[in-house]
Every structure is written in C-alpha cells, then in structure tokens.
Design an enzyme around this catalytic site. Structure first.
Site, PDB file in Angstrom:
ATOM      1  N   SER A 118      51.492  22.992 -55.999  1.00 41.19           N
ATOM      2  CA  SER A 118      52.847  22.844 -56.535  1.00 41.19           C
ATOM      3  C   SER A 118      53.840  22.312 -55.517  1.00 41.19           C
ATOM      4  O   SER A 118      54.833  21.685 -55.892  1.00 41.19           O
ATOM      5  CB  SER A 118      53.349  24.194 -57.071  1.00 41.19           C
ATOM      6  OG  SER A 118      52.581  24.616 -58.166  1.00 41.19           O
ATOM      7  N   ASP A 341      51.356  29.229 -64.500  1.00 33.91           N
ATOM      8  CA  ASP A 341      50.461  29.027 -63.362  1.00 33.91           C
ATOM      9  C   ASP A 341      49.889  30.343 -62.851  1.00 33.91           C
ATOM     10  O   ASP A 341      48.678  30.475 -62.629  1.00 33.91           O
ATOM     11  CB  ASP A 341      51.240  28.321 -62.257  1.00 33.91           C
ATOM     12  CG  ASP A 341      50.462  28.187 -60.964  1.00 33.91           C
ATOM     13  OD1 ASP A 341      49.581  27.306 -60.897  1.00 33.91           O
ATOM     14  OD2 ASP A 341      50.740  28.949 -60.012  1.00 33.91           O
ATOM     15  N   ASP A 382      53.491  20.202 -63.234  1.00 36.41           N
ATOM     16  CA  ASP A 382      53.228  19.708 -61.883  1.00 36.41           C
ATOM     17  C   ASP A 382      51.746  19.449 -61.671  1.00 36.41           C
ATOM     18  O   ASP A 382      51.360  18.571 -60.905  1.00 36.41           O
ATOM     19  CB  ASP A 382      53.774  20.685 -60.841  1.00 36.41           C
ATOM     20  CG  ASP A 382      53.363  22.132 -61.103  1.00 36.41           C
ATOM     21  OD1 ASP A 382      52.747  22.409 -62.153  1.00 36.41           O
ATOM     22  OD2 ASP A 382      53.667  22.992 -60.257  1.00 36.41           O
TER      23      ASP A 382
END
Length: 547
Positions: A118, A341, A382
């Site tokens: 990230s 995530d 991302d």
C-alpha cells in the site's frame, strides 16, 4: 378482488412493478429471466452508454475513494453479498460506484516488486510517481529501510494534497485505519519505511535523518494544513487511549501530537467519538482532527454504534465534505476503506465484504453532498489480494457458502470464497489425522461459520495472507472522468486529477499547456538516455536517407 381495498391493491401493484423493474430475482429462485428481459436490458444499457456526454468542466472538487485491497474478486463477491443482504439473488446487484460512466484498469506493481504494498501504490496514486515497495513519498532512488538525507532530498516528491493547497483548495482525508498508516501517510509523509509511524519505530542511527510519520502529519506541509484528519491511531500520536495494540509502535518522546495539533489550531476541534463528530458545529470550526481508536478502527460488523462509539466511514465522509465544501475554491478529499485489506490478511472474507459495503455507503453519502457537474469522484483500489471466487454454485447461492454443485453430491462441500495463502490453512486443516484422505475439516460441520471472524480456507500457510498482483479497476464520474479508459499505470490517476482540477503548475485544459510538465526531466537519467537515443536514431536515419 374480494377483501382487497384499492389502497392495498395500489401498494401491491407498486411493489410488483418495483421488483419487476429492479432486475433482481429473489434469493433461492429457480425462475430466471427470459429472452425478452436480456434483449431489453442489453438495449437499455446500450442506450445509456450512447447518451453519456463528456463532462469537460473544471473539477472544483476531487474525492478519491480507496478500497484498500479491493481487487476484482472482492468487488464481485462484495456486490453479491450486498445484493443478498437485501434478499435478492445478488449477482445482478450493482454497487453504487459500478454505475459510474467511466471505468479503467490500473497496473499496480511497484518499481521493484511484481506484487505491491500500500505504501508504494498509494504514493503512485497521489503523486504520479511510482516508487519502491514499503517506501512512502520518494521516487525509486530512495532505498527501503535506510535513511540517507542527500538521496532523500533528491528523491522527495509532492502529492495531490500539496498541489490542491497551492491552488487554494482545502484538503483532508478519512480512513478506517490509523491516520499514520501507509495509504493516508502517502498523502503527506516521506519515509524510507512505512512502519516509521512513531519515533521508536525508526532505528536509532536514522532518528536524526528523518521525523516519524506522526510528527510529519502535524508539523510539516501538507499535513499541517489539512482541514480534516479522521481515523484511528491514538497510540501512534501519543494520545492516551486504551487498549494498547502490540502490533504497532508507541511513542517514546513523550509527545502528545493531538495536543500539538490543538495548540497550532485553536479554532479546530478534536473529536474522539461518533457523538462528538456528528454534533460538531461545522460553521464555527476551522479544522477537524478525529481520532477514534488506539490503532485501527474496529470492523464495521462489530463496532460500537452508540453516541460514545466509533463513527462509520459514511459518518466521517459526510462531516468531512461538510467541512471542506466551505471553501469557494473547492477541495480535495481522500476516503479510505482500509479494513478490507486487514480482513483479507486474516482470511476474514465476511468482514472484508462488509467493509466493501461500508465503502459503498460512503460513496452514496458523497454523491448526495456534491454535484457531479463540478466534482470528480474516483473509486479504486491500491492493490488486490490472493482471494478467489470459485466452484460452480447455483445462482443466488450464499456467497459465503459452498461452491460445489448440489447436482454432484459425490464432491465434498468446499467454500466458494477462499485464499491462496494465509492463516486459514491451519484453521481448516486436520493436523492429527493419520488418514491421508482426511486433510481438511468438513466445512459443512464447522460450528463457527456464522462468526464474523470465521477464517476461510487458505491453501498455503502464512501468518498474514499476501496481496495479489493483478490489475485493479478504476471507476470515475464527474469532470474529465472519461480520461479513465483502457489499461494504464497506477501513477496516471494523479495526472488525471491534476489535469481535471487545473492544479497550479500542471498542464491542464484551463491553459492548454499540453507541452508543459510539473517535474523537470533534465536530471532524470532514464528519460535523458531515452531522449539522447531518440536524437541518435533520428540523426542516423537522416544520414541513411541522404540529401
């Protein structure tokens, strides 16, 4: 109709028409759409696309939503999950951002990694420059985990937050992670290691070379000029809040950076709960610092929804926009659904899909707060995860259920959603079996399947599941959203934002300076070599052609 009043008849008719027109079928239905439905829906979609016109207004405002780890398999499963929570089959549902007119595909690799993290991907999205794995705010010259002040000075890059502030816009971000975590930090920080969130996380030999990410947020531009900062991370900021998270650092310098922020912003408001955030007097507040948890915010499925609890991503988004839109020159806002995530890293598929739903709710709130005539809204990820949707389940089958076809009972049940790696391996594996054919715990007999923290199967053990390296989708609406088309490098996103909003010193539609660039290329070795090669090829070609 005996026993049915006119009012009841009208109500039933409206419900029927709504269900008919929605394109949804009830979950569990085996009566499917016929030929006329698909021909009609295809033509309707064609007409919708044909009617889209380019919006070439200047983007007064920009809102970018980052679904951290929200790859295509997560979007597909999240779409079905959201549809099924409404009692429908799920496959036909569209997340709010899937209705946006423009879609493109972003390539997420870091300069030194096929599968990114990230820090590097967020740096690319916000600065227009790709960098190394786990590095924030520097180009590829800066090394990971080693601070060299001369290299860092030459590698330091600016971001969309800098450009927006220089253009006279207000800026801010909200996240469900720590405010010093990789994605938000890429807006304002420069760090050779994304984990340098506190002073104690920086190796002693480098503490005179750089500030920790928390200090950069409250002491340096552009962080010092943010109008809105919301998320978790009290522990990293030195703000007393329990419980302590052993997975991240604690400050050793005795600083309470929230107090530092308050001293610098006497008209600003520090808020630590949903009630404080939602009752804030926006008109008489210059800035908002919201810190709602010691580390990351709790998952939506288990958060405290009381007055003293943690706000939702939609709550934070609404208040952020209300604050930022006071500026007549417009604003830039980044909204991160960061716990998609984190859920995937633990193989918590259900929690990940719930966080996708929270992101959709935040997008829906934003759409009600602004006008697409002058606001560019982007939704992207991302990176992806090693998360897959597999098998041959029937349409409308519980997306969190089993992927085997019920017509083949000889195949043992297995989960529709699973991971290539992660901690779910040992949860599902039978470790004390002597029978080589009894490798896995029977999923249909697992008593914990309804637990939100249920771990889905992973085929290879890792303490934390890894990211995925495939491309991710970019959805856009508003001014110059049509520039998101085809497949492009992830850093391109920043260039579109700057162009659409006519950021200061950037080439844009406002001044038609298409041959001008924000960065000076003279010192860029790769580009310089390329330019010289082009000149040599040109001269060689001219020599061959002759007079």
């Amino acid at each position: 109709m005996v026993g049915l009043s006119v009012n009841h008849f009208v109500l039933v008719l409206c419900i029927f028409l709504k269900l008919r027109d929605s394109g949804s079928i009830p979950q569990g239905s085996t009566t499917y759409e016929d030929m006329s439905f698909w021909l009609k829906s295809g033509q309707e979609n064609l007409q919708r696309v044909l009617s889209i016109r380019k919006n070439e207004n200047q983007a007064k405002n920009i809102i970018i939503f980052i679904g951290d780890g929200m790859g295509m398999s997560t979007i597909t499963a999240g779409r079905i999950f959201k549809g099924q929570t409404r009692g429908n089959s799920g496959e036909e549902y569209k997340l709010e951002f899937e209705k946006f007119p423009s879609t493109g595909i972003s390539k997420t690799y870091n300069v030194d990694k096929q599968v990114p993290d990230s820090a590097g991907t967020a740096t690319a999205i916000f600065s227009g420059v790709k960098c190394r794995y786990r590095v924030i705010g520097f180009d590829g010259k800066a090394p990971y985990n080693r601070c060299d002040s001369s290299i860092n000075q030459a590698s330091k890059i600016s971001t969309i937050a800098d450009w927006a502030q220089e253009t006279g816009k207000d800026t801010g971000f909200v996240t469900t992670t720590r405010i010093t975590h990789a994605t938000p930090a890429a807006l304002y920080a420069h760090a050779n290691n994304r984990d340098w969130e506190c002073d104690t996380a920086i190796p002693k030999e480098y503490r005179s070379c750089t500030k920790d990410i928390g200090r950069q947020l409250v002491e340096d531009a552009p962080g010092i000029d943010f109008k809105v900062i919301m998320g978790g991370g009290a522990q990293n900021m030195g703000l007393p809040m329990q419980p302590i998270d052993p997975e991240t650092c604690t400050r050793g310098d005795g600083l309470n950076l929230a107090d530092v922020w308050l001293k610098n912003n006497p008209d600003g408001q520090l808020v630590t709960s949903t009630g404080e955030l939602m009752t804030i007097d926006i008109g008489n507040t210059s800035k908002i610092l919201g810190i709602f948890a010691p580390s990351h915010l709790p998952y939506s499925a288990v958060r405290d929804r009381s007055y003293d609890g943690t706000p939702s991503l939609a709550n934070m988004t609404m208040q952020a926009i209300r604050m930022l839109r006071k500026n007549k020159n417009g604003f830039f806002l980044m909204v991160e659904s960061g716990k998609i995530d984190l859920a995937h890293h633990h193989n918590y598929a259900k929690l990940a899909l719930r966080e996708v739903s929270e992101l959709e709710d935040a997008v829906r709130v934003a759409l009600k707060q602004v006008k697409l005539d002058d606001t560019l809204i982007i939704v992207t990820a991302d990176h992806s995860h090693s998360f897959t949707m597999n098998g041959y389940p029937r349409r409308g089958n519980d997306i969190l259920g089993f992927g085997n076809n019920p017509d083949t009972p000889e195949i043992k049940p297995y989960e529709t959603l699973s991971y290539a790696n992660g901690p779910g391996y040992f949860y599902h594996r039978i470790n004390d079996s002597a029978n080589v054919n009894e490798t896995w715990r029977p999923v249909e007999k697992d008593p914990n399947r309804e637990d939100p923290f249920h771990m889905h199967l992973a085929s290879f053990y890792m303490k934390d599941e890894t990211h995925g390296g495939e491309d991710v989708a970019v959805y856009a609406a508003g001014p110059y959203s049509h520039l998101f088309r085809g497949t492009f490098e992830q850093n391109y996103i920043a260039h579109v934002m700057a162009y659409a909003a006519c950021m200061k010193n950037w080439p844009s539609h406002c001044d038609k300076a298409y041959n001008r660039y924000f960065y000076e290329f003279a010192d860029s070795g790769g580009l310089a070599v390329s330019s010289w090669l082009n000149i040599v090829v040109l001269l060689f070609t001219l020599a061959l052609i002759g007079p």
